[in-house]
Design a protein around this motif. Structure first.
Motif, PDB file in Angstrom:
ATOM      1  N   MET A  43       0.802  -1.237   0.000  1.00 44.83           N
ATOM      2  CA  MET A  43       0.000   0.000   0.000  1.00 44.83           C
ATOM      3  C   MET A  43       0.830   1.281   0.000  1.00 44.83           C
ATOM      4  O   MET A  43       0.390   2.293   0.527  1.00 44.83           O
ATOM      5  CB  MET A  43      -1.037  -0.020   1.131  1.00 44.83           C
ATOM      6  CG  MET A  43      -2.100  -1.080   0.885  1.00 44.83           C
ATOM      7  SD  MET A  43      -3.263  -1.325   2.244  1.00 44.83           S
ATOM      8  CE  MET A  43      -4.229   0.165   2.196  1.00 44.83           C
ATOM      9  N   ARG A  46      -2.285   3.139  -3.317  1.00 44.08           N
ATOM     10  CA  ARG A  46      -3.546   2.439  -3.064  1.00 44.08           C
ATOM     11  C   ARG A  46      -4.666   3.233  -3.724  1.00 44.08           C
ATOM     12  O   ARG A  46      -4.437   4.311  -4.267  1.00 44.08           O
ATOM     13  CB  ARG A  46      -3.793   2.150  -1.571  1.00 44.08           C
ATOM     14  CG  ARG A  46      -3.201   3.049  -0.549  1.00 44.08           C
ATOM     15  CD  ARG A  46      -3.784   4.423  -0.522  1.00 44.08           C
ATOM     16  NE  ARG A  46      -5.225   4.391  -0.546  1.00 44.08           N
ATOM     17  CZ  ARG A  46      -5.991   5.365  -0.993  1.00 44.08           C
ATOM     18  NH1 ARG A  46      -5.456   6.482  -1.467  1.00 44.08           N
ATOM     19  NH2 ARG A  46      -7.299   5.277  -0.995  1.00 44.08           N
ATOM     20  N   ALA A  48      -8.336   2.043  -6.019  1.00 40.00           N
ATOM     21  CA  ALA A  48      -8.510   1.108  -7.138  1.00 40.00           C
ATOM     22  C   ALA A  48      -7.920   1.601  -8.475  1.00 40.00           C
ATOM     23  O   ALA A  48      -7.152   0.869  -9.123  1.00 40.00           O
ATOM     24  CB  ALA A  48      -9.992   0.770  -7.273  1.00 40.00           C
ATOM     25  N   ILE A  51      -4.013   1.778  -8.348  1.00 36.29           N
ATOM     26  CA  ILE A  51      -3.403   0.438  -8.325  1.00 36.29           C
ATOM     27  C   ILE A  51      -3.232  -0.082  -9.761  1.00 36.29           C
ATOM     28  O   ILE A  51      -2.167  -0.575 -10.146  1.00 36.29           O
ATOM     29  CB  ILE A  51      -4.283  -0.533  -7.490  1.00 36.29           C
ATOM     30  CG1 ILE A  51      -4.177  -0.210  -5.992  1.00 36.29           C
ATOM     31  CG2 ILE A  51      -3.936  -1.995  -7.771  1.00 36.29           C
ATOM     32  CD1 ILE A  51      -5.168  -0.973  -5.105  1.00 36.29           C
ATOM     33  N   ARG A  89      -3.399  -7.431  -4.926  1.00 39.07           N
ATOM     34  CA  ARG A  89      -4.532  -7.168  -4.022  1.00 39.07           C
ATOM     35  C   ARG A  89      -5.792  -7.661  -4.738  1.00 39.07           C
ATOM     36  O   ARG A  89      -6.001  -7.347  -5.912  1.00 39.07           O
ATOM     37  CB  ARG A  89      -4.649  -5.668  -3.696  1.00 39.07           C
ATOM     38  CG  ARG A  89      -3.543  -5.185  -2.760  1.00 39.07           C
ATOM     39  CD  ARG A  89      -3.796  -3.775  -2.278  1.00 39.07           C
ATOM     40  NE  ARG A  89      -4.816  -3.719  -1.242  1.00 39.07           N
ATOM     41  CZ  ARG A  89      -5.360  -2.571  -0.823  1.00 39.07           C
ATOM     42  NH1 ARG A  89      -5.016  -1.422  -1.369  1.00 39.07           N
ATOM     43  NH2 ARG A  89      -6.256  -2.591   0.131  1.00 39.07           N
ATOM     44  N   CYS A 166     -12.925   7.156   3.351  1.00 39.58           N
ATOM     45  CA  CYS A 166     -11.686   6.692   2.717  1.00 39.58           C
ATOM     46  C   CYS A 166     -11.057   7.803   1.881  1.00 39.58           C
ATOM     47  O   CYS A 166     -11.392   8.978   2.052  1.00 39.58           O
ATOM     48  CB  CYS A 166     -11.923   5.433   1.872  1.00 39.58           C
ATOM     49  SG  CYS A 166     -10.388   4.549   1.468  1.00 39.58           S
ATOM     50  N   ASN A 167     -10.165   7.457   0.979  1.00 35.19           N
ATOM     51  CA  ASN A 167      -9.558   8.453   0.090  1.00 35.19           C
ATOM     52  C   ASN A 167      -9.808   8.072  -1.351  1.00 35.19           C
ATOM     53  O   ASN A 167      -9.441   6.975  -1.791  1.00 35.19           O
ATOM     54  CB  ASN A 167      -8.053   8.600   0.327  1.00 35.19           C
ATOM     55  CG  ASN A 167      -7.445   9.534  -0.713  1.00 35.19           C
ATOM     56  OD1 ASN A 167      -6.876   9.086  -1.707  1.00 35.19           O
ATOM     57  ND2 ASN A 167      -7.603  10.827  -0.535  1.00 35.19           N
ATOM     58  N   THR A 168     -10.422   8.989  -2.080  1.00 35.95           N
ATOM     59  CA  THR A 168     -10.800   8.735  -3.473  1.00 35.95           C
ATOM     60  C   THR A 168     -10.305   9.865  -4.361  1.00 35.95           C
ATOM     61  O   THR A 168     -10.846  10.093  -5.439  1.00 35.95           O
ATOM     62  CB  THR A 168     -12.334   8.664  -3.582  1.00 35.95           C
ATOM     63  OG1 THR A 168     -12.851   9.937  -3.110  1.00 35.95           O
ATOM     64  CG2 THR A 168     -12.929   7.555  -2.750  1.00 35.95           C
ATOM     65  N   ALA A 172      -5.556   8.608  -5.034  1.00 34.41           N
ATOM     66  CA  ALA A 172      -6.083   7.264  -5.306  1.00 34.41           C
ATOM     67  C   ALA A 172      -6.297   7.016  -6.795  1.00 34.41           C
ATOM     68  O   ALA A 172      -6.725   5.934  -7.198  1.00 34.41           O
ATOM     69  CB  ALA A 172      -7.418   7.092  -4.570  1.00 34.41           C
ATOM     70  N   GLY A 244     -16.279   6.152  -2.982  1.00 43.51           N
ATOM     71  CA  GLY A 244     -15.754   5.515  -4.187  1.00 43.51           C
ATOM     72  C   GLY A 244     -16.132   4.045  -4.226  1.00 43.51           C
ATOM     73  O   GLY A 244     -17.031   3.601  -3.498  1.00 43.51           O
ATOM     74  N   ASP A 246     -14.337  -0.091  -5.066  1.00 48.97           N
ATOM     75  CA  ASP A 246     -13.262  -0.981  -5.507  1.00 48.97           C
ATOM     76  C   ASP A 246     -13.774  -1.981  -6.535  1.00 48.97           C
ATOM     77  O   ASP A 246     -13.030  -2.454  -7.378  1.00 48.97           O
ATOM     78  CB  ASP A 246     -12.641  -1.698  -4.310  1.00 48.97           C
ATOM     79  CG  ASP A 246     -11.835  -0.702  -3.506  1.00 48.97           C
ATOM     80  OD1 ASP A 246     -12.422  -0.017  -2.646  1.00 48.97           O
ATOM     81  OD2 ASP A 246     -10.631  -0.550  -3.790  1.00 48.97           O
ATOM     82  N   ASN A 256     -16.446  -1.438  -1.202  1.00 45.65           N
ATOM     83  CA  ASN A 256     -15.611  -0.254  -0.969  1.00 45.65           C
ATOM     84  C   ASN A 256     -14.987  -0.396   0.413  1.00 45.65           C
ATOM     85  O   ASN A 256     -15.229  -1.379   1.132  1.00 45.65           O
ATOM     86  CB  ASN A 256     -16.433   1.030  -1.112  1.00 45.65           C
ATOM     87  CG  ASN A 256     -15.549   2.271  -1.127  1.00 45.65           C
ATOM     88  OD1 ASN A 256     -14.551   2.319  -1.855  1.00 45.65           O
ATOM     89  ND2 ASN A 256     -15.875   3.265  -0.321  1.00 45.65           N
ATOM     90  N   PHE A 323     -12.385  -4.296   3.143  1.00 48.24           N
ATOM     91  CA  PHE A 323     -13.539  -3.770   2.393  1.00 48.24           C
ATOM     92  C   PHE A 323     -14.826  -4.413   2.901  1.00 48.24           C
ATOM     93  O   PHE A 323     -14.785  -5.456   3.564  1.00 48.24           O
ATOM     94  CB  PHE A 323     -13.390  -4.079   0.890  1.00 48.24           C
ATOM     95  CG  PHE A 323     -12.077  -3.573   0.329  1.00 48.24           C
ATOM     96  CD1 PHE A 323     -11.929  -2.240  -0.032  1.00 48.24           C
ATOM     97  CD2 PHE A 323     -10.989  -4.411   0.193  1.00 48.24           C
ATOM     98  CE1 PHE A 323     -10.723  -1.757  -0.514  1.00 48.24           C
ATOM     99  CE2 PHE A 323      -9.765  -3.942  -0.283  1.00 48.24           C
ATOM    100  CZ  PHE A 323      -9.638  -2.610  -0.639  1.00 48.24           C
TER     101      PHE A 323
HETATM  102  C1  LIG Z   1     -10.970   6.151  -6.226  1.00 44.98           C
HETATM  103  S1  LIG Z   1     -10.481   5.079  -5.019  1.00 44.98           S
HETATM  104  C2  LIG Z   1     -11.895   4.070  -4.630  1.00 44.98           C
HETATM  105  C3  LIG Z   1     -11.594   3.012  -3.644  1.00 44.98           C
HETATM  106  O1  LIG Z   1     -10.488   2.284  -4.079  1.00 44.98           O
HETATM  107  C4  LIG Z   1     -11.351   3.596  -2.245  1.00 44.98           C
HETATM  108  O2  LIG Z   1     -12.550   4.106  -1.746  1.00 44.98           O
HETATM  109  C5  LIG Z   1     -10.844   2.508  -1.350  1.00 44.98           C
HETATM  110  O3  LIG Z   1     -11.593   1.725  -0.796  1.00 44.98           O
HETATM  111  C6  LIG Z   1      -9.368   2.398  -1.261  1.00 44.98           C
HETATM  112  O4  LIG Z   1      -8.955   1.330  -0.453  1.00 44.98           O
HETATM  113  P1  LIG Z   1      -7.410   1.097  -0.219  1.00 44.98           P
HETATM  114  O5  LIG Z   1      -7.369  -0.079   0.712  1.00 44.98           O
HETATM  115  O6  LIG Z   1      -6.879   2.354   0.387  1.00 44.98           O
HETATM  116  O7  LIG Z   1      -6.795   0.796  -1.561  1.00 44.98           O
END
Ligand SMILES: CSC[C@@H](O)[C@@H](O)C(=O)COP(=O)(O)O
Length: 359
Positions: A43, A46, A48, A51, A89, A166-168, A172, A244, A246, A256, A323
């Motif tokens: 991570m 991180r 989606a 990644i 992942r 979370c972070n979108t 991300a 967001g 995943d 998510n 998730f």
């Molecule tokens: C645009 S990012 C959307 C999702 O990937 C985000 O909400 C999330 O769950 C990220 O999880 P993470 O474990 O930090 O990769």
């Protein structure tokens, strides 16, 4: 402060190390597929879409200096390495869909007798490089569609209050963000009164990363603990939740970040709009519902410790699913670059576009 999570120029890939944010902004070089797999698994990168982009670009930098004299070797190498990257992942579908698309491309190029091995490599690299620009374009479209959808529920010129989890954002994705892109669009329309972001335990993507992006953009924002969401909805008149995804299943069930499901339940109870913002690269039409989504379980250490400091009693065991799946019935709409869909409308849209492609 910098918000560019991915720095790429032909043959060189660097990522902002998200394990060090917000205290340090440090880029690490990804020299090939092994580094890419590790950066995703641990991570350092991180989210989606990010990644998938970093995974594919790690393959691009690896094969860029290689000379291929036959197409079969190139095809076999990229196929094996893409499948390996998918294993870093399991829950986010973006890397898997990107791998499938790139494998179809190399298969088609391999069969095309007018294309040499070198041309095949260049076409493959250029397909990967377009992912960065496409993601930003898609995110801006998601931002605009999401802002419009939310404002359609509100009186003219009124201001909105948004909760996100979370972070979108730019960290991300390739830039701008999905759910955070919707928030950025509302802010640029001057219709955002305030945004609340959850800490997002245990990895704290909200406290560390979303808060960092909101402060950077000077968006009026407040951080809340995950356990404050019900109280927040009662006290602060939240207009909409935007999160967001995943992986979105064909019926709209959405995987998510852990905690999303309980926010959706609470939103339903309070009559608050609940939107998922995600590009089509997060929609998995190969599965009918969320029951088929594999949920990644992360190491206990990420839950029992904050950074390297243990906060949980020694000897306690931890369950750490990264998730959860929010049922489609709790989702108001799925905001994509192609518009906003009711969860039940995704299947019909997919069928119509496949019919169009095959007609
Ligand atoms: C645009 S990012 C959307 C999702 O990937 C985000 O909400 C999330 O769950 C990220 O999880 P993470 O474990 O930090 O990769």
């Amino acid at each position: 402060m910098t918000l560019k999570s991915i720095r790429y120029e032909s043959g060189k890939l660097e990522i902002l190390d998200q394990l060090l944010l917000p205290s340090q902004s440090q880029y690490i070089e990804v020299k090939g597929v092994e580094d890419g797999w590790r950066a995703i698994h641990k991570m350092h990168v991180r989210g989606a879409p990010a990644i998938a982009i970093v995974g594919c670009l790690s393959l691009a930098v690896e094969i860029q200096p290689e000379v291929f004299t036959d197409k079969k070797t190139l095809r076999q190498e990229v196929e094996g390495k893409l499948n390996y990257l998918v294993s870093a992942r399991p829950t986010a579908v973006n890397m898997k869909l990107a791998a499938d698309e790139l494998i179809s491309l190399v298969n088609a190029l391999d069969k095309d007798e007018t294309v040499s091995a070198e041309q095949m490599k260049l076409k493959f690299l250029s397909a990967i490089e377009t992912m960065l620009d496409k993601d930003i374009i898609d995110n801006r479209a998601i931002g605009d569609a999401g802002a419009k959808a939310i404002l359609s529920h509100c009186p003219k010129d009124s201001m909105v209050r948004i909760l996100t989890h979370c972070n979108t954002g730019s960290l991300a994705t390739a830039g701008y963000g999905t759910a955070l892109g919707v928030i950025r669009s509302l802010h640029s329309l001057k219709r955002l009164e305030h945004v609340y972001c959850t800490e997002t335990r245990p990895y704290n993507q909200g406290a560390r990363l979303t808060a960092y992006e909101l402060v950077h953009d000077k968006i009026p924002a407040t951080l809340v603990c995950d356990s404050m969401v019900s109280a927040l909805m009662r006290a602060r008149n939240i207009t909409a939740v935007v999160v967001g995804a995943d992986r979105v299943a064909t019926n709209g069930d959405t995987a998510n970040k852990i905690g999303t499901y309980q926010i959706a339940v609470v939103a339903k109870h309070h009559g608050v709009l609940f939107y998922v913002a995600a590009p089509f690269t997060s929609i998995d039409f190969s599965i009918p519902s969320g029951e088929h989504i594999l949920i990644e379980e992360r190491p206990e250490h990420e839950m029992s410790h904050v950074a390297d400091h243990r906060i949980a009693a020694t000897g306690i065991s931890c369950w750490n699913p990264a998730f959860d799946v929010t049922p489609a019935s709790l989702i108001t709409g799925i905001i994509t670059e192609k518009g906003v869909f009711g969860p039940g409308e995704l299947m019909q849209h997919h069928k119509n576009s496949s019919d169009f492609l095959h007609s």
